[in-house]
Design a protein around this motif. Structure first.
Motif, short mmCIF file in Angstrom:
data_model
loop_
_atom_site.label_atom_id
_atom_site.label_comp_id
_atom_site.label_asym_id
_atom_site.label_seq_id
_atom_site.Cartn_x
_atom_site.Cartn_y
_atom_site.Cartn_z
N PRO A 21 0.82 -1.22 0.00
CA PRO A 21 0.00 0.00 0.00
C PRO A 21 0.85 1.27 0.00
N HIS A 22 2.07 1.14 0.47
CA HIS A 22 2.93 2.32 0.57
C HIS A 22 3.19 2.95 -0.80
N CYS A 23 3.09 2.17 -1.87
CA CYS A 23 3.34 2.71 -3.21
C CYS A 23 2.34 3.82 -3.54
N VAL A 24 1.10 3.68 -3.05
CA VAL A 24 0.08 4.69 -3.35
C VAL A 24 0.44 6.02 -2.68
N TYR A 25 0.89 5.94 -1.44
CA TYR A 25 1.24 7.16 -0.72
C TYR A 25 2.51 7.80 -1.30
N MET A 26 3.40 6.98 -1.83
CA MET A 26 4.58 7.52 -2.50
C MET A 26 4.18 8.24 -3.79
N LEU A 27 3.26 7.64 -4.54
CA LEU A 27 2.77 8.28 -5.76
C LEU A 27 2.07 9.59 -5.44
N LEU A 28 1.28 9.59 -4.36
CA LEU A 28 0.57 10.81 -3.96
C LEU A 28 1.55 11.90 -3.56
N GLU A 29 2.60 11.53 -2.84
CA GLU A 29 3.61 12.50 -2.40
C GLU A 29 4.37 13.08 -3.59
N GLU A 30 4.64 12.25 -4.58
CA GLU A 30 5.42 12.70 -5.73
C GLU A 30 4.55 13.23 -6.86
N ALA A 31 3.24 13.23 -6.69
CA ALA A 31 2.33 13.58 -7.77
C ALA A 31 2.63 14.93 -8.44
N PRO A 32 2.88 16.01 -7.68
CA PRO A 32 3.16 17.30 -8.35
C PRO A 32 4.38 17.23 -9.27
N THR A 33 5.40 16.47 -8.86
CA THR A 33 6.58 16.31 -9.71
C THR A 33 6.29 15.41 -10.90
N LEU A 34 5.54 14.32 -10.68
CA LEU A 34 5.22 13.40 -11.76
C LEU A 34 4.43 14.07 -12.87
N ILE A 35 3.50 14.93 -12.48
CA ILE A 35 2.65 15.61 -13.46
C ILE A 35 3.47 16.51 -14.37
N ALA A 36 4.55 17.06 -13.85
CA ALA A 36 5.38 17.97 -14.63
C ALA A 36 6.29 17.26 -15.62
N LEU A 37 6.39 15.93 -15.49
CA LEU A 37 7.28 15.16 -16.37
C LEU A 37 6.60 14.84 -17.69
N GLU A 38 7.41 14.66 -18.74
CA GLU A 38 6.83 14.18 -20.00
C GLU A 38 6.49 12.70 -19.83
N HIS A 70 9.88 -0.97 -6.44
CA HIS A 70 10.45 -0.98 -5.09
C HIS A 70 9.42 -1.36 -4.02
N GLN A 71 8.14 -1.31 -4.37
CA GLN A 71 7.09 -1.61 -3.40
C GLN A 71 6.38 -2.93 -3.69
N GLN A 72 6.97 -3.77 -4.54
CA GLN A 72 6.37 -5.07 -4.81
C GLN A 72 7.08 -6.14 -3.98
N ASN A 73 6.48 -7.33 -3.94
CA ASN A 73 6.99 -8.39 -3.06
C ASN A 73 8.11 -9.23 -3.68
N GLY A 74 8.55 -8.85 -4.87
CA GLY A 74 9.65 -9.57 -5.51
C GLY A 74 9.21 -10.62 -6.50
N HIS A 75 7.89 -10.86 -6.61
CA HIS A 75 7.39 -11.89 -7.52
C HIS A 75 6.86 -11.32 -8.83
N LEU A 76 6.83 -10.01 -8.96
CA LEU A 76 6.32 -9.39 -10.18
C LEU A 76 7.50 -9.07 -11.09
N SER A 77 7.38 -9.44 -12.35
CA SER A 77 8.47 -9.22 -13.29
C SER A 77 8.63 -7.74 -13.63
N LYS A 78 9.81 -7.39 -14.09
CA LYS A 78 10.08 -6.01 -14.50
C LYS A 78 9.16 -5.61 -15.64
N GLN A 79 8.92 -6.53 -16.57
CA GLN A 79 8.05 -6.24 -17.71
C GLN A 79 6.61 -5.99 -17.25
#
Length: 289
Positions: A185-202, A216-225
Motif C-alpha cells: 500500500p505504501h506505493c500509493v502514498y509515494m505516488l501521492l507524495e510525488e504527484a506534483p513532480t510526476l505531473i510535470a514530467l513528460e 520498489h514496493q512489490q513483493n519480488g514476484h512481479l516481473s520487471k516487464q
C-alpha cells in the motif's frame, strides 16, 4: 421508478447472494438513459477465495464479481446491452448511457445521509465527468470524504491508432495486487507524495518514475516487464483523462488542472487515478474507514 435491492443483486443470467462484512454500509444510485433512477444497497466486497462458485468462474475465464466496482461495471454493461438490443435507431444506440454514484459509509451513518451522498455522487457523474461515468464517495467517521470518478471508457491514441481504455479493468488489477500483498500500500502514498513532480514530467519520464516506485514496493514476484506494463497503463489512462473532451470544460482554459486530491474542480488524470488507488486500498482492507 426507484427500486430497492437489499441483500442480493440480480442479472439476466445470474443471481448471487452476498454477505455483508465489516460493518460498512454501501449505497448505489444509478441514472439510466431514459432518466429513471435506481437505488440499491449492496455489500462492499465478495471474497471469491472463500466461494467455490466464484473460483469456478475465475478459472473458466469469467470475470467474477468480487467488489462493488465489478458489480456496477457488470450492471451498467448488462443494462446498456439490453437497451441497445431493443433500440432500432443506430444513432440512439450510441446515446444509451449509464451514470452511477456510490456512497460508502460506516454502519453508524444514517441511511438518509448515505442515500443523499449516493445521489450527489450520481449527479457528479453526470455533471462533473460528462455522463456515462462512475463516482465513488467514501464517508469516513472523522467527517473527511474521498471522492473519485471516471468514465467507463476512454479513447486514447497509441501508435497512430485509437485504443479503448477501460479504467475499472486496470483498477481490478491493482485490487488483486493489493489483496494478495503483491504490491505494498505504501506505493500509493509515494505516488501521492510525488504527484506534483510526476505531473510535470513528460510521458516517458513519468512512466519510468511510476515503474520505479511500483518495483520498489512489490513483493519480488512481479516481473520487471509486468511492472512496466502497469506503469504504462497508468500513464496512458492519465493522459486520456486529461484529454477527455466529453467532460464539461472549466470556465477558464488558462487555468491548469488541480493537483490536490481533495480539490473540487477538475483534477489531473494522474491525481484522479491515485485517488482511485486509495479507494482500492480501502476495498482491499488496507485502510480503515
Amino acid at each position: 421508478d426507484v427500486f430497492h435491492v437489499i441483500g442480493f443483486v440480480g442479472f439476466p443470467q445470474q443471481q448471487r447472494a452476498w454477505s455483508v462484512r465489516d460493518q460498512v454500509l454501501l449505497a448505489i444510485e444509478m441514472r439510466v438513459a431514459c432518466g429513471d433512477d435506481a437505488f440499491a444497497l449492496a455489500p462492499l466486497i465478495h471474497d471469491y477465495k472463500q466461494n467455490e462458485n466464484l473460483i469456478a468462474e475465475k478459472e473458466s475465464g469469467q470475470q467474477p464479481i468480487t467488489t462493488v466496482l465489478a458489480l456496477v461495471d457488470q450492471l451498467q454493461q448488462a443494462y446498456c446491452n439490453e437497451v441497445r438490443a431493443a433500440v432500432q435507431n443506430e444513432e440512439r444506440k450510441r446515446h444509451v448511457t449509464t451514470s452511477i454514484g456510490i456512497a460508502i459509509a460506516h454502519h453508524y451513518t444514517s441511511l438518509s445521509s448515505v442515500r443523499r451522498i449516493a445521489k450527489e455522487a450520481e449527479e457528479l457523474a453526470k455533471k462533473h465527468y460528462g455522463r456515462n461515468a462512475l463516482v465513488v464517495i467514501i464517508l469516513r467517521r472523522s467527517g473527511e470524504q474521498t471522492r473519485v470518478g471516471c468514465r467507463w471508457q476512454y479513447l486514447n491514441e497509441h501508435n497512430g491508432k485509437q485504443v479503448l481504455l477501460q479504467p475499472l479493468l486496470l483498477f481490478a488489477t491493482f485490487y488483486e495486487l493489493f489483496i494478495n500483498a503483491s504490491l505494498s500500500p505504501h506505493c500509493v502514498y509515494m505516488l501521492l507524495e510525488e504527484a506534483p513532480t510526476l505531473i510535470a514530467l513528460e510521458a516517458r519520464a513519468q512512466q519510468s518514475e511510476i515503474s520505479r516506485i511500483l518495483h520498489h514496493q512489490q513483493n519480488g514476484h512481479l516481473s520487471k516487464q509486468y511492472i512496466q506494463s502497469l506503469a504504462q497503463q497508468v500513464t496512458e489512462l492519465a493522459l486520456a483523462m486529461d484529454n477527455d473532451a466529453q467532460r464539461p470544460q472549466r470556465p477558464s482554459q488558462q487555468l491548469p488542472f488541480a493537483i490536490e486530491l481533495h480539490a473540487e474542480e477538475r483534477r489531473h488524470g494522474l491525481i484522479e487515478i491515485i485517488g482511485w488507488l486509495l479507494v482500492l486500498l480501502f476495498l482491499a482492507r488496507k485502510e480503515n474507514i
